[in-house]
Enzyme design. Structure first.
Site: not given
Ligand code: GLY
Length: 290
Positions: A164, A192-194, A214-215, A217
């Site tokens: 991110t 897919r959504v994080g 960030t990391g 998701g």
């Molecule tokens: N942190 C970004 C994701 O996993 O989508």
């Protein structure tokens, strides 16, 4: 008597710390805006848009492709007034964060996803844009081809870090805002959504602090990290940047070494960050006299 102002941005945990050219540009843009009296909300949107336009980062142009070689992007923002704007799994726009801002400003909703988000973006005047660069397409195709012939998961490293971009800011009226944008993680299923567009996981803002994470998701959503950091800070005795840093570091310690996690945060007295991998971070903070 003047008020404190500040902005802090990151270019994704797992990215080399010297991948900060776009972060520096993002902070320079946001700094000028804040000094001219712009709200924190507008400063974080412009900071994130700068990084979305830089193909080095996994957001906007330069986003990682999904398994079907399409790009779907997530972006979200929040203010200390509790305003929210989010898009999830949106395709073919240049700046998802600008669409998220329009969701906040023009709709009674907080999140639009997929085809609905895209058709809303077109109605707002955002044109068609393919965010997949030739370099990203070629790298993803190479890795997929090698994976078909091998079970060596280290091949995924060839795709590079997969995260991110984010920004948080404090404006002259004491307003705080946080914004995130991402192309997601490596080799995702379409749809897919994080964490990045999930309130409380990827970002959260209270009256006294703003947080963007960030990391990985899925792991960040399980832990609701942004909300936990805000709650810990709200409960701290003095509300200092040291206490905010401690809250961020405690949260980072909840992640095993192999699960990447990073966070940036802002309170009224300063900006801080914490991570368990390398993460390009750039900040500017000017303490007020009042
Ligand atoms: N942190 C970004 C994701 O996993 O989508």
């Amino acid at each position: 008597m003047s008020s404190s102002l500040g902005v802090i941005v990151h270019g994704g945990v797992g990215s080399p710390i010297d991948r900060d050219r776009g972060c520096k540009k993002a902070v320079a843009v946001a700094r000028e805006m804040l000094l001219s009296g712009s709200p924190a909300l507008e400063a974080v949107v412009e900071a994130v848009a700068v990084m979305e336009d830089d193909p080095e980062y996994n957001a906007g142009t330069g986003s990682r492709p999904r398994l079907d070689m399409t790009v779907e992007m997530d972006a979200g923002l929040m203010t200390s007034d509790g305003e929210l704007g989010i898009v999830a799994a949106i395709r073919r726009v240049k700046n998802p964060i600008r669409v998220a801002l329009e969701v906040m400003r023009r709709t009674p909703h907080i999140m639009l996803a997929g085809e609905g988000a895209l058709s809303f973006a077109r109605r707002c005047g955002f044109g068609d844009h393919d965010p997949l660069t030739d370099e990203r397409r070629q790298k993803a195709a190479e890795v997929l081809e090698k994976l078909r012939r091998s079970d060596d998961r280290s091949l995924l490293d060839l795709l590079g870090s997969s995260d991110t971009v984010g920004a948080v800011a404090l404006d002259s009226g004491g307003g705080l805002a946080a914004a995130n944008s991402t192309g997601g993680t490596v080799l995702m299923l379409p749809g897919r959504v994080g964490d990045s567009p999930i309130v409380g996981a990827g970002f959260y803002v209270t009256a006294s602090c703003a947080v963007a994470t960030t990391g990985v998701g899925e792991e960040i959503v399980r832990r609701m990290s942004a909300l936990r950091i805000c709650d810990a800070f709200e409960a701290s005795p003095a509300g200092t940047p040291e206490e905010l840093r401690a809250a961020c570091e405690r949260e980072a310690e909840r992640y095993p070494r192999e699960v990447s996690f990073g966070v940036i945060a802002m309170c009224r007295q300063g900006a801080v960050s914490a991570d368990n991998r390398t993460m390009p971070v750039v900040s500017w903070f000017e303490a007020g006299s009042g």
